[in-house]
Scaffold this motif. Structure first.
Motif, PDB file in Angstrom:
ATOM      1  N   UNK A 194     113.705 -74.089  54.357  1.00  0.00           N
ATOM      2  CA  UNK A 194     112.677 -74.817  53.618  1.00  0.00           C
ATOM      3  C   UNK A 194     112.374 -74.131  52.282  1.00  0.00           C
ATOM      4  N   UNK A 195     112.297 -72.808  52.288  1.00  0.00           N
ATOM      5  CA  UNK A 195     112.000 -72.083  51.048  1.00  0.00           C
ATOM      6  C   UNK A 195     113.133 -72.219  50.041  1.00  0.00           C
ATOM      7  N   UNK A 196     114.373 -72.269  50.539  1.00  0.00           N
ATOM      8  CA  UNK A 196     115.521 -72.472  49.644  1.00  0.00           C
ATOM      9  C   UNK A 196     115.434 -73.840  48.985  1.00  0.00           C
ATOM     10  N   UNK A 197     115.182 -74.873  49.784  1.00  0.00           N
ATOM     11  CA  UNK A 197     115.123 -76.232  49.254  1.00  0.00           C
ATOM     12  C   UNK A 197     113.999 -76.373  48.231  1.00  0.00           C
ATOM     13  N   UNK A 198     112.877 -75.737  48.465  1.00  0.00           N
ATOM     14  CA  UNK A 198     111.717 -75.900  47.594  1.00  0.00           C
ATOM     15  C   UNK A 198     111.743 -75.023  46.352  1.00  0.00           C
ATOM     16  N   UNK A 199     112.559 -73.987  46.335  1.00  0.00           N
ATOM     17  CA  UNK A 199     112.613 -73.107  45.161  1.00  0.00           C
ATOM     18  C   UNK A 199     113.268 -73.803  43.975  1.00  0.00           C
ATOM     19  N   UNK A 200     112.643 -73.791  42.795  1.00  0.00           N
ATOM     20  CA  UNK A 200     113.258 -74.445  41.633  1.00  0.00           C
ATOM     21  C   UNK A 200     114.554 -73.789  41.186  1.00  0.00           C
ATOM     22  N   UNK A 201     114.769 -72.533  41.581  1.00  0.00           N
ATOM     23  CA  UNK A 201     115.986 -71.818  41.188  1.00  0.00           C
ATOM     24  C   UNK A 201     116.894 -71.572  42.396  1.00  0.00           C
ATOM     25  N   UNK A 202     116.855 -72.492  43.376  1.00  0.00           N
ATOM     26  CA  UNK A 202     117.588 -72.266  44.620  1.00  0.00           C
ATOM     27  C   UNK A 202     119.098 -72.239  44.430  1.00  0.00           C
ATOM     28  N   UNK A 203     119.618 -72.801  43.344  1.00  0.00           N
ATOM     29  CA  UNK A 203     121.056 -72.777  43.106  1.00  0.00           C
ATOM     30  C   UNK A 203     121.465 -71.775  42.022  1.00  0.00           C
ATOM     31  N   UNK A 204     120.520 -71.046  41.491  1.00  0.00           N
ATOM     32  CA  UNK A 204     120.842 -70.083  40.437  1.00  0.00           C
ATOM     33  C   UNK A 204     121.636 -68.912  41.007  1.00  0.00           C
ATOM     34  N   UNK A 205     122.569 -68.354  40.237  1.00  0.00           N
ATOM     35  CA  UNK A 205     123.382 -67.239  40.730  1.00  0.00           C
ATOM     36  C   UNK A 205     122.568 -66.013  41.108  1.00  0.00           C
ATOM     37  N   UNK A 206     121.511 -65.730  40.345  1.00  0.00           N
ATOM     38  CA  UNK A 206     120.689 -64.546  40.608  1.00  0.00           C
ATOM     39  C   UNK A 206     119.247 -64.881  40.261  1.00  0.00           C
ATOM     40  N   UNK A 207     118.475 -65.212  41.284  1.00  0.00           N
ATOM     41  CA  UNK A 207     117.088 -65.617  41.063  1.00  0.00           C
ATOM     42  C   UNK A 207     116.271 -64.510  40.399  1.00  0.00           C
ATOM     43  N   UNK A 208     116.639 -63.255  40.636  1.00  0.00           N
ATOM     44  CA  UNK A 208     115.830 -62.143  40.140  1.00  0.00           C
ATOM     45  C   UNK A 208     115.850 -62.030  38.624  1.00  0.00           C
ATOM     46  N   UNK A 209     116.856 -62.598  37.969  1.00  0.00           N
ATOM     47  CA  UNK A 209     116.927 -62.492  36.516  1.00  0.00           C
ATOM     48  C   UNK A 209     116.493 -63.776  35.814  1.00  0.00           C
ATOM     49  N   UNK A 210     116.060 -64.774  36.582  1.00  0.00           N
ATOM     50  CA  UNK A 210     115.563 -66.005  35.970  1.00  0.00           C
ATOM     51  C   UNK A 210     114.240 -65.721  35.255  1.00  0.00           C
ATOM     52  N   UNK A 211     114.014 -66.343  34.114  1.00  0.00           N
ATOM     53  CA  UNK A 211     112.744 -66.116  33.393  1.00  0.00           C
ATOM     54  C   UNK A 211     111.577 -66.687  34.177  1.00  0.00           C
ATOM     55  N   UNK A 212     110.429 -66.071  34.050  1.00  0.00           N
ATOM     56  CA  UNK A 212     109.223 -66.538  34.709  1.00  0.00           C
ATOM     57  C   UNK A 212     108.545 -67.567  33.804  1.00  0.00           C
ATOM     58  N   UNK A 213     108.748 -68.836  34.127  1.00  0.00           N
ATOM     59  CA  UNK A 213     108.219 -69.916  33.298  1.00  0.00           C
ATOM     60  C   UNK A 213     107.064 -70.646  33.975  1.00  0.00           C
ATOM     61  N   UNK A 214     106.509 -70.027  35.012  1.00  0.00           N
ATOM     62  CA  UNK A 214     105.413 -70.679  35.719  1.00  0.00           C
ATOM     63  C   UNK A 214     105.926 -71.778  36.630  1.00  0.00           C
ATOM     64  N   UNK A 215     105.022 -72.647  37.028  1.00  0.00           N
ATOM     65  CA  UNK A 215     105.378 -73.716  37.957  1.00  0.00           C
ATOM     66  C   UNK A 215     106.381 -74.681  37.324  1.00  0.00           C
ATOM     67  N   UNK A 216     107.445 -75.013  38.062  1.00  0.00           N
ATOM     68  CA  UNK A 216     108.442 -75.974  37.592  1.00  0.00           C
ATOM     69  C   UNK A 216     108.251 -77.270  38.374  1.00  0.00           C
ATOM     70  N   UNK A 217     107.662 -78.264  37.734  1.00  0.00           N
ATOM     71  CA  UNK A 217     107.435 -79.554  38.372  1.00  0.00           C
ATOM     72  C   UNK A 217     108.640 -80.435  38.075  1.00  0.00           C
ATOM     73  N   UNK A 218     109.569 -80.502  39.037  1.00  0.00           N
ATOM     74  CA  UNK A 218     110.838 -81.175  38.792  1.00  0.00           C
ATOM     75  C   UNK A 218     110.682 -82.671  38.553  1.00  0.00           C
ATOM     76  N   UNK A 219     109.745 -83.300  39.269  1.00  0.00           N
ATOM     77  CA  UNK A 219     109.609 -84.750  39.196  1.00  0.00           C
ATOM     78  C   UNK A 219     108.139 -85.138  39.061  1.00  0.00           C
TER      79      UNK A 219
END
Length: 428
Positions: A216-241
């Protein structure tokens, strides 16, 4: 090592890989698979070596008989989706494997892994976060070492999103207008619907999430398909839709926009592209997807109703009594509209962005054909043809579990335009 690093492994020389076929179409006897086979029989250049694969030889022969003289000699290969030995042998026979056999969490894992192992390029139609995440974890480094391009989501999910943003990025970059910031996909118009296979993928993912907090946490994470979540920028809440006012996307847009059902998947694919490209779109790139519901004073009510309806469908599929009812109403795998309905279908996607220099740009992805069927068959078929026949035009990223933009890129845009698809970008 970054994919933009010159030491990143490149695809192995195609001439060193002697294969029986340029392409194998797996699931060719299914509804969408047969549409793909038909497109390839019409669009593939003379001499392209194509084979049809599936569980039933008689069904494959029947499909081949409808494709005309071009496909009369296409070989038939029989393999079960859970027979890893047969799939290993199948993957070793082709330069590219195309598969429509889903849900991919059930039927796609062994084939994707076989292709990664064999150094064989692969394309599919998945819209399943959990499958794509597992494939990336299991196959990315392996595919990098063999040069295989494992490219998921090459249909209505997620080529208009991924290629549309990529075209936007290329135009902004060519104009020297900075980087992309707030970027919004707007499904401007559409006639047609989602396939039964897409609905079945929703069912499978809902089942996989049930009682599994990690899934469930994987599906809900906005960066669930990113190669390395730890290096993604912190842009706050990502409202996909989100539900948004059109003018907040661009001053020219009227009314409110409703959430788009595939946004939670498509947005993760686009974010993976940005990461694989070394954040070429921008470190402050934010992305969401919505759909137009008109510009009348009632548009906010309509948008809210659609949002509530989508929540109700997902909740209904997760609850056994209502799921039984929905299963009777929703399209089933292997079913689809008539040829006439497919021809009458169409869609237009406009993707708006504001750049770091304050400029506004929009890209357009416009296509004829029912989005989930005829148009998807063209997009998937052209993805496979680009990998098989346009090697010199592919991105230099090399092998790995990639996206349409990072794995095929401009080669796909060229082929889509030749097939009558509008892929454009401009300053607004």
């Amino acid at each position: 090592m970054s994919p933009t690093d010159p030491r990143y492994p490149s695809s192995r020389n195609r001439e060193q890989r002697v294969r029986d076929y340029d392409m194998i179409v797996c699931g060719a006897s299914g509804f969408v698979g047969s549409l793909v086979a038909k497109h390839l029989s019409d669009a593939a250049p003379e001499g392209t070596r194509i084979a049809l694969a599936g569980r039933s030889q008689s069904k494959l022969v029947a499909v081949r008989s409808t494709l005309g003289v071009t496909a009369a000699d296409w070989p038939i290969l029989v393999a079960e989706a859970d027979d890893s030995v047969a799939l290993d042998a199948l993957a070793a026979k082709a330069h590219v494997v195309l598969t429509t056999v889903g849900p991919y969490a059930k039927y796609g894992k062994a084939l994707a892994h076989a292709c990664a192992t064999a150094g064989t390029d692969y394309v599919d139609l998945t819209g399943e976060v959990l499958f794509a995440r597992e494939s990336a974890d299991e196959n990315h480094e392996l595919a990098r070492s063999t040069g295989a391009r494992i490219v998921h989501s090459c249909g209505f999910d997620s080529i208009p999103s991924d290629i549309g943003v990529y075209a936007l990025y290329e135009k902004v970059s060519a104009d020297g207008a900075g980087e992309l910031t707030d970027t919004t996909y707007v499904l401007t118009s559409m006639r047609g619907g989602m396939s039964g296979g897409t609905i079945d993928s929703f069912r499978t993912q809902i089942d996989d999430m049930a009682g599994d907090e990690k899934a469930r946490s994987v599906v809900l994470s906005p960066y669930s398909l990113s190669p390395d979540r730890s290096i993604e920028p912190d842009l706050g809440r990502q409202n996909d839709a989100p539900i948004v006012k059109g003018a907040s996307i661009h001053p020219s847009l009227k009314g409110y926009k409703a959430p788009f059902i595939m946004a939670p998947y498509n947005s993760r694919v686009v974010r993976r592209s940005n990461s694989l490209l070394g954040y070429a779109y921008g470190k402050t790139f934010k992305y969401s997807e919505v759909m137009s519901v008109g510009s009348s004073p009632l548009s906010p009510i309509v948008a809210g109703g659609i949002a509530a309806g989508l929540r109700a469908v997902f909740a209904g599929l997760a609850f056994k009594p209502t799921r039984f009812v929905l299963d009777k109403l929703l399209p089933k795998p292997g079913q689809g509209p008539s040829e006439r309905s497919q021809r009458k279908g169409h869609f237009t996607v406009d993707i708006y962005t504001t750049t770091t220099t304050g400029e506004h740009y929009v890209s357009r992805f416009k296509m004829k054909g029912d989005p989930g069927y005829k148009a998807t068959a063209v997009m998937l078929g052209e993805s496979a043809l680009a990998l098989a026949l346009n090697r010199d035009e592919l991105p230099g990223i090399g092998g790995g579990v990639l996206t349409p933009a990072t794995g095929i890129g401009d080669a796909l845009i060229t082929r889509l335009r030749a097939a009558g698809v509008e892929v454009s970008a401009r300053k607004v």
